[in-house]
Design a protein around this motif. Structure first.
Motif, PDB file in Angstrom:
ATOM      1  N   ILE A 134       0.834  -1.204   0.000  1.00  0.00           N
ATOM      2  CA  ILE A 134       0.000   0.000   0.000  1.00  0.00           C
ATOM      3  C   ILE A 134       0.870   1.256   0.000  1.00  0.00           C
ATOM      4  N   SER A 135       1.864   1.286   0.863  1.00  0.00           N
ATOM      5  CA  SER A 135       2.718   2.467   0.993  1.00  0.00           C
ATOM      6  C   SER A 135       3.440   2.820  -0.301  1.00  0.00           C
ATOM      7  N   PRO A 136       4.175   1.899  -0.939  1.00  0.00           N
ATOM      8  CA  PRO A 136       4.864   2.277  -2.175  1.00  0.00           C
ATOM      9  C   PRO A 136       3.919   2.664  -3.299  1.00  0.00           C
ATOM     10  N   VAL A 137       2.755   2.030  -3.381  1.00  0.00           N
ATOM     11  CA  VAL A 137       1.802   2.366  -4.441  1.00  0.00           C
ATOM     12  C   VAL A 137       1.283   3.789  -4.268  1.00  0.00           C
ATOM     13  N   LEU A 138       1.056   4.202  -3.013  1.00  0.00           N
ATOM     14  CA  LEU A 138       0.568   5.554  -2.756  1.00  0.00           C
ATOM     15  C   LEU A 138       1.671   6.596  -2.839  1.00  0.00           C
ATOM     16  N   SER A 139       2.823   6.286  -2.258  1.00  0.00           N
ATOM     17  CA  SER A 139       3.894   7.295  -2.230  1.00  0.00           C
ATOM     18  C   SER A 139       4.476   7.561  -3.614  1.00  0.00           C
ATOM     19  N   SER A 140       4.340   6.607  -4.518  1.00  0.00           N
ATOM     20  CA  SER A 140       4.822   6.806  -5.892  1.00  0.00           C
ATOM     21  C   SER A 140       3.826   7.570  -6.740  1.00  0.00           C
ATOM     22  N   ASP A 179      -6.354   7.043   9.489  1.00  0.00           N
ATOM     23  CA  ASP A 179      -5.338   8.090   9.573  1.00  0.00           C
ATOM     24  C   ASP A 179      -4.071   7.641  10.292  1.00  0.00           C
ATOM     25  N   THR A 180      -4.206   6.818  11.350  1.00  0.00           N
ATOM     26  CA  THR A 180      -2.993   6.443  12.083  1.00  0.00           C
ATOM     27  C   THR A 180      -2.039   5.624  11.220  1.00  0.00           C
ATOM     28  N   TRP A 181      -2.550   4.963  10.189  1.00  0.00           N
ATOM     29  CA  TRP A 181      -1.678   4.203   9.275  1.00  0.00           C
ATOM     30  C   TRP A 181      -0.615   5.110   8.674  1.00  0.00           C
ATOM     31  N   PHE A 182      -0.972   6.342   8.396  1.00  0.00           N
ATOM     32  CA  PHE A 182      -0.021   7.266   7.776  1.00  0.00           C
ATOM     33  C   PHE A 182       1.130   7.620   8.715  1.00  0.00           C
ATOM     34  N   TYR A 183       0.925   7.424  10.017  1.00  0.00           N
ATOM     35  CA  TYR A 183       1.966   7.781  10.984  1.00  0.00           C
ATOM     36  C   TYR A 183       2.680   6.561  11.558  1.00  0.00           C
ATOM     37  N   THR A 184       2.168   5.381  11.247  1.00  0.00           N
ATOM     38  CA  THR A 184       2.807   4.162  11.759  1.00  0.00           C
ATOM     39  C   THR A 184       3.383   3.283  10.659  1.00  0.00           C
ATOM     40  N   ASP A 185       2.807   3.336   9.448  1.00  0.00           N
ATOM     41  CA  ASP A 185       3.205   2.394   8.395  1.00  0.00           C
ATOM     42  C   ASP A 185       3.549   3.040   7.061  1.00  0.00           C
ATOM     43  N   PHE A 186       3.081   4.235   6.816  1.00  0.00           N
ATOM     44  CA  PHE A 186       3.347   4.885   5.532  1.00  0.00           C
ATOM     45  C   PHE A 186       4.803   5.345   5.462  1.00  0.00           C
ATOM     46  N   GLU A 187       5.473   4.954   4.399  1.00  0.00           N
ATOM     47  CA  GLU A 187       6.863   5.353   4.169  1.00  0.00           C
ATOM     48  C   GLU A 187       6.932   6.213   2.915  1.00  0.00           C
ATOM     49  N   ALA A 188       7.325   7.445   3.111  1.00  0.00           N
ATOM     50  CA  ALA A 188       7.399   8.389   1.991  1.00  0.00           C
ATOM     51  C   ALA A 188       8.710   8.192   1.234  1.00  0.00           C
ATOM     52  N   GLU A 189       8.848   7.018   0.642  1.00  0.00           N
ATOM     53  CA  GLU A 189      10.099   6.659  -0.023  1.00  0.00           C
ATOM     54  C   GLU A 189      10.161   7.134  -1.468  1.00  0.00           C
ATOM     55  N   ASN A 190       9.035   7.658  -1.974  1.00  0.00           N
ATOM     56  CA  ASN A 190       8.993   8.124  -3.354  1.00  0.00           C
ATOM     57  C   ASN A 190       8.635   9.602  -3.397  1.00  0.00           C
TER      58      ASN A 190
END
Length: 425
Positions: free
Chosen positions: A253-259, A269-280
């Motif tokens: 989920i994170s790479p698909v969204l951050s890209s 919302d808490t997912w964005f602060y615990t699991d989301f990685e802004a790698e892109n």
């Protein structure tokens, strides 16, 4: 004589070690050891370890933490309950798995505890059973589930978030036409999305909830359920979930969204602060919140937080001590210290040190108008998110159509309720 004294001393030590209380005293009171059972990752949360440490330090009592691997928790805990080896405090979410623990006979109803009035309305509602009994203390991070969208991409295309189902459908098609995946749908092992659509059906009409739980009607008798399943099927066929959604799981989920490959997802919302990685390219600051639209209610919906509850075993020898522990956790001084700096929607009216997500605060009016307490997963008898996800997978793979999907959802729900011995099933 020496041997005799040694033998007596060993006997005393053995007896003392077998009791639930330790030898020492705390403030003139006998020191208590309470057993707390939960999932390993849940018990390791910083606010949990903080409240445990505070309790031991301030009371002189001890906590025996029994932690199971997440995947093993339900089975291991059920096996212990079956043997009568139960903890003083039991952690559990209010979902279908809780039915395996004979709630009415095993747990203390907390309706009359002094701290109940300090709970927010949504937190209290989540923790109540169908009869309005409060099952546990929601000492947990809360969230708002909805449709989180990349506002930067929408702005660049001159598009706006939706406020009605028809607007959302137009938005999805416009994003697809522009070369984006409109919705990141994690079809590989993720199961929470469907309950978001079902919540309004049962939360808004208690009579429908009562009838389905008495086996007087089925999902197939509820037009909104069929409408939702058909919408999901059509969305997948139109490409609104992209080409690889059946291989998209939690970690993707994170790479698909951050890209920027996908623009929206149904999550909290808490997912964005615990699991989301802004790698892109994109970070949390690029996202905003609108309701989930799944063709069950025109104005969309948000789901209130799914909360881990602290439940008290009413058959144990230390019920009063366990209730005192919950009161300690529910004291403003203590919960504010434990949740200091934690990104969460408040579970307590006196909660002041937590951080509220800007995405949630910016959507405050919309949330107030369209938020429902989590209902499908916690109050529909026989509902299993994993089984529903497996049935939807078969629909996505073409093994059943939308009507067949609804039929199988009913069969699964009814069979589960029957195994649990629910009257009428």
């Amino acid at each position: 004589m020496i041997k005799r004294c040694i033998s007596i001393l060993l006997a005393v030590v053995t007896v003392l070690s077998m009791t639930s209380c330790s030898i020492g005293k705390s403030g003139g009171k006998e020191q208590i050891t309470l057993t707390i059972m939960g999932k390993k990752t849940d018990l390791a949360k910083s606010y949990m370890t903080d409240i445990f440490e505070r309790y031991e330090k301030e009371t002189g009592n001890k906590l025996d933490i029994v932690a199971y691997e997440d995947a093993d928790y339900e089975a291991e805990a059920a096996a212990r309950f079956a043997k009568g080896d139960v903890p003083d405090v039991f952690l559990h979410f209010h979902n279908a798995d809780l039915n395996d623990f004979d709630v009415a006979n095993n747990f203390y109803y907390l309706n009359n505890e002094a701290w109940v009035s300090d709970l927010t309305d949504s937190a209290r509602e989540y923790c109540e059973d169908r009869d309005g009994n409060l099952l546990g203390l929601p000492f947990w991070e809360s969230s708002v589930s909805g449709c989180y969208y990349n506002k930067t991409i929408l702005d660049s295309l001159g598009l706006k978030p939706a406020t009605k189902q028809a607007e959302f459908d137009v938005l999805c098609q416009a994003l697809a036409d522009a070369g984006y995946t409109p919705i990141c749908w994690p079809g590989n092992g993720c199961s929470w999305m469907i309950q978001f659509g079902l919540d309004p059906v049962f939360a808004d009409d208690p009579q429908i909830l009562e009838k389905i739980n008495k086996n007087e009607i089925t999902y197939a008798d509820i037009p909104e359920v069929t409408d939702m399943v058909q919408w999901v099927s059509d969305a997948a066929a139109k490409g609104w979930f992209g080409d690889d959604y059946m291989n998209t799981g939690w970690s993707e989920i994170s790479p698909v969204l951050s890209s920027g490959e996908a623009v929206m997802t149904f999550i909290w919302d808490t997912w964005f602060y615990t699991d989301f990685e802004a790698e892109n390219q994109y970070t949390v600051d690029d996202f905003a919140l609108m309701p989930v639209f799944m063709n069950t209610v025109d104005g969309g919906t948000y789901e209130g937080g799914n909360l881990n509850m602290m439940m008290v075993n009413k058959n144990g020898a230390q019920v009063e001590a366990a209730l005192d522990f919950l009161s300690f956790c529910a004291t403003p001084e203590n919960y504010n210290a434990a949740f200091d700096g934690i990104s969460t929607v408040s579970c307590f009216k006196g909660q002041t040190t937590n951080i509220q997500s800007p995405m949630v605060t910016d959507a405050g009016d919309s949330i107030a108008a369209n938020c429902r307490v989590s209902t499908a997963a916690s109050r529909v008898i026989g509902y299993s998110a994993d089984e529903v996800a497996a049935i939807f997978k078969d629909m996505f793979l073409g093994r059943v159509d939308a009507a067949g999907c609804v039929k199988r959802m009913d069969e699964s729900r009814i069979a589960t309720a029957g195994r649990e011995g629910v009257d009428g099933f």
